[in-house]
Design an enzyme around this catalytic site. Structure first.
Site, PDB file in Angstrom:
ATOM      1  N   ASP A   1       1.143  -1.699  -0.184  1.00 26.20           N
ATOM      2  CA  ASP A   1      -0.504   0.097   0.336  1.00 26.20           C
ATOM      3  C   ASP A   1       0.784   1.299   0.007  1.00 26.20           C
ATOM      4  O   ASP A   1       1.702   1.291   0.141  1.00 26.20           O
ATOM      5  CB  ASP A   1      -1.387  -0.107   1.119  1.00 26.20           C
ATOM      6  N   SER A   2       0.649   2.636  -0.773  1.00 27.10           N
ATOM      7  CA  SER A   2       1.244   3.104  -0.848  1.00 27.10           C
ATOM      8  C   SER A   2      -0.048   4.814  -0.254  1.00 27.10           C
ATOM      9  O   SER A   2      -0.871   5.161  -1.445  1.00 27.10           O
ATOM     10  CB  SER A   2       2.246   3.468  -2.156  1.00 27.10           C
TER      11      SER A   2
END
Length: 205
Positions: free
Chosen positions: A76-77
């Site tokens: 996840d970013s």
């Protein structure tokens, strides 16, 4: 041993393929807002790591029956800009607002990763971590920003920019790991694989 990428991101898939891995792709379908709502005042690193772990766990439940020996990787970013954590803008209007806040400034792109190891069809290890990279943004002209938004690219990516696409024209530099900005940190993934007893070179095609 199979490498299972728990993400629909073509950028993450491209990074892995360029680095010698041809992963299976299984999209997690995790409700990110619901996961975030269960956390109490998380730090940016804790937030992206928890989201990555939730995605890896969801994919693990799907692949247990079909991948006896595998590693499942969730990612996840998010971008931290002006003290706010932002993900995918989803619309041109929101993307324009993001660029108004980012242009000519620096932000911190945070990527969380989670690796689950499966051995003989059972869970055999979990490792999680995060990486932060400083991004220095240029100031696109109004015409440049209109054209960039019209490509549609910034709507579906964390922070409304890419490093490896049209957005690269408007990034003046980074301090940190470029693969992390694209979506999956190769150095961090290598470290987490080692923590669950897997050497990355054994996964090269």
């Amino acid at each position: 041993m199979r490498f299972v990428l728990g993400s629909a991101s073509p950028a993450r898939l491209g990074v892995l393929r360029a680095a010698g891995i041809d992963p299976s792709v299984v999209v997690s379908g995790v409700d990110e807002d619901a996961v975030a709502a269960t956390l109490t005042d998380p730090s940016p690193a804790e937030l992206v790591t928890a989201l990555a772990a939730a995605k890896a766990e969801a994919v693990t439940r799907e692949v247990l029956a079909t991948h006896g020996d595998a590693v499942v990787v969730g990612c996840d970013s998010m971008l931290s800009i002006g003290g706010a954590m932002v993900g995918k803008p989803g619309s041109p209007e929101v993307a324009r607002e993001r660029w108004a806040a980012m242009a000519g400034r620096t932000g911190e792109l945070l990527t969380g990763h989670a690796v689950v190891r499966l051995t003989d069809g059972r869970r055999d290890g979990l490792a999680t971590g995060s990486h932060a990279t400083t991004v220095r943004f240029a100031e696109p002209s109004p015409d440049e920003l209109d054209a960039y938004l019209a490509t549609g690219e910034p709507l579906g990516v964390a922070g409304a920019f890419t490093l490896d696409g049209f957005g690269g024209w408007f990034v003046e530099g980074i301090d940190g790991d470029p693969s992390s900005v694209i979506g999956i940190s190769l150095p961090l993934t290598r470290k987490l694989l080692a923590e669950v007893g897997v050497s990355v070179i054994d996964l090269w095609r």
